[in-house]
Design an enzyme around this catalytic site. Structure first.
Site, mmCIF file in Angstrom:
data_model
loop_
_atom_site.group_PDB
_atom_site.id
_atom_site.type_symbol
_atom_site.label_atom_id
_atom_site.label_comp_id
_atom_site.label_asym_id
_atom_site.label_seq_id
_atom_site.Cartn_x
_atom_site.Cartn_y
_atom_site.Cartn_z
ATOM 1 N N GLU A 67 0.824 -1.237 -0.115
ATOM 2 C CA GLU A 67 0.141 -0.109 0.074
ATOM 3 C C GLU A 67 0.957 1.453 0.092
ATOM 4 O OE1 GLU A 67 -2.659 -3.304 1.237
ATOM 5 O OE2 GLU A 67 -0.655 -2.684 2.149
ATOM 6 N N SER A 68 1.408 1.642 -1.224
ATOM 7 C CA SER A 68 1.907 2.783 -1.435
ATOM 8 C C SER A 68 3.471 2.686 -1.295
ATOM 9 C CB SER A 68 1.395 4.069 -0.515
ATOM 10 O OG SER A 68 0.181 4.070 -1.158
ATOM 11 N N CYS A 82 -1.882 3.748 1.925
ATOM 12 C CA CYS A 82 -3.128 3.831 1.453
ATOM 13 C C CYS A 82 -3.987 3.039 2.038
ATOM 14 C CB CYS A 82 -3.607 4.082 -0.225
ATOM 15 S SG CYS A 82 -2.626 2.501 -0.897
ATOM 16 N N SER A 237 1.932 0.848 -8.542
ATOM 17 C CA SER A 237 2.800 1.921 -7.756
ATOM 18 C C SER A 237 4.007 2.137 -8.511
ATOM 19 C CB SER A 237 2.782 1.199 -6.352
ATOM 20 O OG SER A 237 1.599 1.374 -5.648
ATOM 21 N N HIS A 250 0.818 6.311 -7.256
ATOM 22 C CA HIS A 250 0.014 5.071 -6.927
ATOM 23 C C HIS A 250 -1.341 5.270 -7.645
ATOM 24 C CE1 HIS A 250 3.237 4.148 -4.183
ATOM 25 N NE2 HIS A 250 3.355 5.604 -3.935
#
Length: 342
Positions: A67-68, A82, A237, A250
C-alpha cells in the site's frame, strides 16, 4: 459512487531526525539507512503493509509497499500508505529504532486529503481529531511547536489535513532548499484507468514495467530510474529515483472511486517552469476530472504557475488556500476541476 471500495487517498508521514552520523574523518554515514530489513518489517507490520519491491542509490532507499511507498534517507523517513493501513502506528517503532542509532526526532509532519470511504478507516484514522491526539501522545514533549489545521476548498469532498510539530522555534528552523508537491487525482479517464488492470494474470515488476511504458509514466521524468509494480487484479505503484530526489505514483483504477496520486521533490535552485512541466505531464497521463495540489515550502512563483499550467488540460482552478506551519513553512492547497464541470 460505490458504497465501499479500496481507499486510494494516502496518509503521509515525514519524520526528520538529528544526531552525529559522521565518522571520525567527517565522512557522511548511512544514519537511518542502517536500519535492517527486519526492523523495517516490524514498522510495516504495525502499519499493516509489506515491501513488494525496493531500490536504492548513494542518497536514499526507496521501497514500493503493498500500500504505497517508503523512503529512507540518513536523517529523514517518508512513508505514505493507502487503503485501511494504520500509518500513524509507525511512529513509536520508528522513533525507537532511530534512538538506537543515536538519532533524535526533530520534526514530524502528517498530511492527507479527504478519505473516499472514511467510515472504513480503523483507529487512529477514524477522524483528523483522533489522528492529532494519537500523534501528540506518541511524539516527544520537546516537539512543542505544533499546529493542526484543515485547509478548506470549495469542493466539499476535498480538503487538506495538516499536522506539524518541531522542537525548533519558527525563526530557528533550518533552511530547506527543497520543496514537496503532492497531487491527488480522482475520476480518472476511463480508457486510461483500464490500462492499470492486469492482463493475462501478469502482476509484479514485469507487469508494472508494461504499465509504465503503456501509459507514458516513464516520460514524466525521463532521467529517473523507475521501480514499478502492478497488483492483482488491478492497481499500480512506482517510485522514481533521480539523484537525491524521489517521485512516486499510485493508482487505484476501479470505476466509481478511481484515484491516482503523484508526489515529487523540487529545488529552489530549479527553474520553476521545470516542476510545472513535470506536473503537467503527470496530470496528462491520467486526465482526471478533479485534481488537488499541495505544495510545501514552495515559492509563490511556483504555485501561481501551476494554476495557469493546468488550464490547457481543461482544468480550472476552483479554490486556493495557504497557511504557515512550524517546520513545514508555507503550505498552499489548490483544487481544480475539469472546465466542463461546475
Amino acid at each position: 459512487m460505490a458504497v465501499s471500495g479500496f481507499e486510494g487517498f494516502e496518509k503521509r508521514l515525514e519524520l526528520h531526525f538529528f544526531g552525529d552520523i559522521d565518522d571520525d574523518d567527517g565522512n557522511n554515514m548511512l544514519g537511518l539507512r542502517l536500519l535492517d530489513f527486519e526492523s523495517l518489517e516490524q514498522v510495516l507490520l504495525a502499519v499493516q503493509c509489506t515491501v513488494v519491491s525496493a531500490v536504492g542509490n548513494p542518497f536514499f532507499d526507496a521501497y514500493v509497499l503493498s500500500e504505497s511507498s517508503l523512503f529512507v534517507y540518513p536523517t529523514k523517513i517518508i512513508i505514505k500508505t493507502c487503503g485501511t493501513t494504520q500509518l500513524l502506528k509507525s511512529i513509536p517503532p520508528l522513533i525507537h529504532f532511530a534512538n538506537n542509532l543515536g538519532l533524535t526526532l526533530q520534526t514530524c509532519s502528517y498530511t492527507r486529503g479527504n478519505f473516499i470511504f472514511p467510515k472504513s478507516q480503523p483507529f487512529p484514522h477514524t477522524s483528523f481529531q483522533e489522528e492529532v491526539i494519537y500523534i501528540e501522545h506518541n511524539i516527544p514533549n520537546n516537539l512543542c511547536y505544533r499546529k493542526a489545521s484543515v485547509m478548506p476548498s470549495k469542493l466539499p469532498a476535498h480538503s487538506w489535513h495538516v499536522f506539524t510539530a518541531t522542537l525548533l522555534p519558527p525563526l530557528k528552523s533550518p533552511y530547506h532548499a527543497t520543496f514537496t508537491v503532492e497531487v491527488c487525482m480522482t475520476e480518472l479517464d476511463r480508457l486510461i484507468a483500464c490500462k492499470f488492470f492486469s492482463r493475462d494474470s501478469k502482476t509484479g515488476d514485469l507487469a508494472g514495467r508494461d504499465m509504465t511504458e503503456l501509459t507514458g509514466i516513464d516520460t514524466i521524468n525521463a532521467g529517473a530510474f523507475i521501480c514499478d509494480f502492478a497488483f492483482d487484479p488491478c492497481g499500480y505503484s512506482m517510485n522514481g529515483i533521480d539523484g537525491d530526489r524521489y517521485s512516486t505514483i499510485h493508482v487505484t483504477p476501479e470505476d466509481g472511486f478511481s484515484y491516482a496520486s503523484f508526489e515529487c521533490v523540487g529545488s529552489v535552485c530549479d527553474d520553476p517552469d521545470d516542476i510545472v512541466e513535470t506536473l503537467k505531464k503527470a496530470v496528462r497521463v491520467f486526465m482526471p476530472a478533479t485534481v488537488s495540489i499541495s505544495t510545501t515550502r514552495c515559492s509563490r512563483e511556483v504555485w501561481t504557475k501551476v494554476a495557469r499550467a493546468l488550464q490547457p488540460l481543461g482544468l480550472k482552478c476552483r479554490s486556493f488556500a495557504m497557511d504557515e506551519f512550524p517546520a513545514a513553512g508555507t503550505i498552499s492547497y489548490q483544487t481544480f476541476t475539469a472546465a466542463r464541470r461546475k
